[in-house]
Design a protein around this motif. Structure first.
Motif, mmCIF file in Angstrom:
data_model
loop_
_atom_site.group_PDB
_atom_site.id
_atom_site.type_symbol
_atom_site.label_atom_id
_atom_site.label_comp_id
_atom_site.label_asym_id
_atom_site.label_seq_id
_atom_site.Cartn_x
_atom_site.Cartn_y
_atom_site.Cartn_z
ATOM 1 N N ASP A 119 0.884 -1.187 -0.065
ATOM 2 C CA ASP A 119 0.060 -0.167 0.036
ATOM 3 C C ASP A 119 0.819 1.469 -0.056
ATOM 4 O OD1 ASP A 119 -2.457 1.449 0.745
ATOM 5 O OD2 ASP A 119 -1.461 2.094 2.307
ATOM 6 N N PHE A 120 1.955 1.396 0.818
ATOM 7 C CA PHE A 120 2.683 2.418 0.814
ATOM 8 C C PHE A 120 3.576 2.636 -0.382
ATOM 9 C CE2 PHE A 120 7.022 4.242 1.794
ATOM 10 C CZ PHE A 120 6.797 5.194 2.275
ATOM 11 N N TRP A 121 4.251 1.801 -0.989
ATOM 12 C CA TRP A 121 4.939 1.810 -2.111
ATOM 13 C C TRP A 121 4.182 2.243 -3.313
ATOM 14 C CZ3 TRP A 121 9.269 2.350 -0.431
ATOM 15 C CH2 TRP A 121 10.149 1.417 0.362
ATOM 16 N N LEU A 122 2.788 1.710 -3.444
ATOM 17 C CA LEU A 122 1.982 2.362 -4.360
ATOM 18 C C LEU A 122 1.672 3.764 -4.457
ATOM 19 C CD1 LEU A 122 -0.994 -0.522 -4.395
ATOM 20 C CD2 LEU A 122 0.634 0.070 -6.386
ATOM 21 N N ARG A 123 1.367 4.184 -3.191
ATOM 22 C CA ARG A 123 1.267 5.762 -3.120
ATOM 23 C C ARG A 123 2.554 6.517 -3.072
ATOM 24 N NH1 ARG A 123 0.248 6.612 2.163
ATOM 25 N NH2 ARG A 123 0.371 4.344 2.984
ATOM 26 N N LEU A 124 3.597 6.053 -2.537
ATOM 27 C CA LEU A 124 4.908 6.558 -2.794
ATOM 28 C C LEU A 124 5.164 6.757 -4.518
ATOM 29 C CD1 LEU A 124 7.017 7.926 -1.249
ATOM 30 C CD2 LEU A 124 8.493 5.953 -1.475
ATOM 31 N N SER A 125 4.773 5.775 -5.268
ATOM 32 C CA SER A 125 5.440 5.645 -6.515
ATOM 33 C C SER A 125 4.436 7.053 -7.313
ATOM 34 C CB SER A 125 4.863 4.386 -7.282
ATOM 35 O OG SER A 125 3.240 4.224 -7.469
ATOM 36 N N LEU A 126 3.559 7.661 -6.812
ATOM 37 C CA LEU A 126 2.846 8.575 -7.285
ATOM 38 C C LEU A 126 3.864 9.976 -7.172
ATOM 39 C CD1 LEU A 126 -0.894 8.254 -6.004
ATOM 40 C CD2 LEU A 126 0.120 7.644 -8.334
ATOM 41 N N TYR A 127 4.863 9.893 -6.754
ATOM 42 C CA TYR A 127 5.644 11.039 -6.083
ATOM 43 C C TYR A 127 7.045 10.955 -6.655
ATOM 44 C CZ TYR A 127 1.887 12.015 -3.096
ATOM 45 O OH TYR A 127 0.652 12.567 -2.610
ATOM 46 N N GLY A 128 7.284 9.785 -7.615
ATOM 47 C CA GLY A 128 8.736 9.748 -8.103
ATOM 48 C C GLY A 128 9.014 8.202 -8.451
ATOM 49 N N ASN A 129 10.114 8.113 -9.258
ATOM 50 C CA ASN A 129 10.574 6.577 -9.490
ATOM 51 C C ASN A 129 11.502 6.252 -8.345
ATOM 52 O OD1 ASN A 129 9.125 6.209 -11.856
ATOM 53 N ND2 ASN A 129 10.707 7.500 -13.145
ATOM 54 N N PHE A 130 11.649 4.824 -8.392
ATOM 55 C CA PHE A 130 12.452 4.113 -7.325
ATOM 56 C C PHE A 130 13.500 3.711 -8.228
ATOM 57 C CE2 PHE A 130 8.649 2.218 -5.172
ATOM 58 C CZ PHE A 130 8.009 3.487 -4.812
ATOM 59 N N GLN A 131 14.791 3.542 -7.591
ATOM 60 C CA GLN A 131 15.919 2.871 -7.982
ATOM 61 C C GLN A 131 16.449 1.545 -7.431
ATOM 62 O OE1 GLN A 131 19.167 5.461 -9.139
ATOM 63 N NE2 GLN A 131 20.705 3.873 -8.601
ATOM 64 N N ARG A 132 16.585 0.672 -8.393
ATOM 65 C CA ARG A 132 17.175 -0.620 -7.847
ATOM 66 C C ARG A 132 18.534 -0.581 -7.838
ATOM 67 N NH1 ARG A 132 18.602 -5.817 -11.345
ATOM 68 N NH2 ARG A 132 19.238 -7.221 -9.836
ATOM 69 N N ILE A 133 19.426 -0.838 -6.672
ATOM 70 C CA ILE A 133 20.694 -1.192 -6.424
ATOM 71 C C ILE A 133 20.862 -2.693 -6.837
ATOM 72 C CG2 ILE A 133 22.583 -0.968 -5.018
ATOM 73 C CD1 ILE A 133 21.294 1.518 -3.632
ATOM 74 N N PRO A 134 21.827 -3.043 -7.899
ATOM 75 C CA PRO A 134 21.803 -4.456 -8.285
ATOM 76 C C PRO A 134 22.615 -5.375 -7.473
ATOM 77 C CG PRO A 134 22.593 -3.297 -9.893
ATOM 78 C CD PRO A 134 21.979 -2.070 -8.894
ATOM 79 N N VAL A 135 22.932 -5.063 -6.086
ATOM 80 C CA VAL A 135 23.663 -5.777 -5.277
ATOM 81 C C VAL A 135 22.890 -6.314 -4.093
ATOM 82 C CG1 VAL A 135 25.913 -5.445 -3.916
ATOM 83 C CG2 VAL A 135 25.569 -3.776 -5.853
ATOM 84 N N VAL A 136 23.648 -7.417 -3.518
ATOM 85 C CA VAL A 136 22.745 -7.990 -2.275
ATOM 86 C C VAL A 136 23.211 -7.160 -0.989
ATOM 87 C CG1 VAL A 136 22.804 -9.965 -0.726
ATOM 88 C CG2 VAL A 136 22.917 -10.287 -3.241
ATOM 89 N N LEU A 137 22.292 -6.385 -0.368
ATOM 90 C CA LEU A 137 22.714 -5.503 0.547
ATOM 91 C C LEU A 137 22.042 -5.971 1.869
ATOM 92 C CD1 LEU A 137 22.736 -2.256 -1.329
ATOM 93 C CD2 LEU A 137 24.669 -3.436 -0.489
ATOM 94 N N ALA A 138 21.046 -7.085 1.705
ATOM 95 C CA ALA A 138 20.099 -7.296 2.916
ATOM 96 C C ALA A 138 20.109 -8.833 3.166
ATOM 97 C CB ALA A 138 18.942 -6.643 3.061
#
Length: 309
Positions: A178-197
């Motif tokens: 729900d949060f990511w859907l709403r946040l996507s209305l305000y700009g794009n996200f960037q994937r960092i293609p590295v295992v960080l978690a």
């Protein structure tokens, strides 16, 4: 943004004492120093409070009566002073470069509102079960197919969070979607293609528990509310029936996981009535297959991970 902005990470802790110290240490061990860590013990009945007390004043922490994950995260972010926000489940971990990589990405690309990374599925002994290469960000995949690209190790800008609004404390199954859907209305996200978690999978993981009826219907509420919002881009408004249909199918998946076959069938029938093509899409097939075989495949992966010892 400054070269070393303050990054606020909130950990909501509820009865994960077995994993909490590893989680906290993964934040304290970041190779980026300007971090504000806030841990909130959400009414745990195990030794969570004792573990947190052992750290003294190395970070902010407090105990409270149980409020649930979303309300606890909102409380933590209301306390936070950072320019960048993040969160971490108390049984998950961050790799040492997680924060520095997210900060670098946001400094280099001021237009993005969030970052996310690849991650490992880890078992209760922190052994890697499987490496997850997250998909590159595609707002249409997020909105039209409910493919939630961000997972553990995601960060977002404070300003975008304030614009999108807090997590819905009434949602218990999919508040992140729900949060990511709403946040996507305000700009794009960037994937960092590295295992960080590392994302912990064990018998107590909420991801693998059978959801009750109200939790299983959350995708319907989320999608119907999303398409009813004002000032949506035209492509979202024009795809409203497809979005509501995929919400019904995602609900059917959760009802199948909970063993409610008749309810799942009703959700699929309704989805077919409003968007037949969505029911016969590849995304629909993936969701339904996951409901039937997901936990079985997970147990096989865990067994293979133990054999590697």
């Amino acid at each position: 943004m400054k070269n070393t902005p303050l990054v606020s990470i909130v950990i909501p802790a509820y009865n994960h004492a077995d994993f909490l110290r590893e989680c906290v240490e993964s934040v304290l061990g970041q190779n980026y120093s300007n971090i504000e860590l806030i841990v909130i013990d959400d009414g745990s009945t195990d030794t969570t409070a004792n573990i947190l007390a052992s750290y003294g004043d190395r970070f902010q922490w407090q105990s409270q009566s149980n409020m649930g994950q979303s309300a606890t995260l909102n409380k933590g972010w209301a306390m936070a002073k950072g320019d960048i926000f993040g969160y971490l489940s108390a049984d998950d971990v961050l790799r040492p470069e997680a924060v520095s990589q997210a900060v670098t990405a946001m400094i280099c690309r001021p237009e993005i509102v969030a970052t996310y990374c690849d991650f490992d599925l880890i078992d209760s002994s922190s052994r890697s079960v499987r490496r997850v290469a997250t998909p590159n960000f595609d707002v249409k995949d997020l909105v039209l197919n409910l493919i939630c690209q961000p997972g553990p190790g995601a960060f977002f800008r404070r300003g975008a969070f304030l614009d999108a609004g807090p997590w819905d404390s009434n949602l218990r199954q999919n508040p992140d979607l729900d949060f990511w859907l709403r946040l996507s209305l305000y700009g794009n996200f960037q994937r960092i293609p590295v295992v960080l978690a590392g994302f912990r999978v064990h018998e107590g993981s909420a991801t693998y528990l059978s959801p009750n009826e109200s939790r299983a219907d959350e995708p319907i509420l989320i999608t119907s509310r999303f398409v009813s919002a004002s000032s949506l881009p035209d492509w979202i408004s024009e795809s409203s029936t497809q979005i509501m249909a995929i919400g019904q199918i995602a609900s059917a998946q959760l009802h199948l996981r909970g063993g409610r076959l008749l309810t799942a069938l009703r959700r699929l029938v309704f989805a077919f009535r409003i968007s037949p093509a969505t029911v016969f899409s590849g995304r629909s097939a993936h969701l339904l297959l996951s409901a039937v075989a997901g936990r079985f495949l997970h147990r096989i992966r865990l067994a293979f991970a133990r054999l590697k010892i």
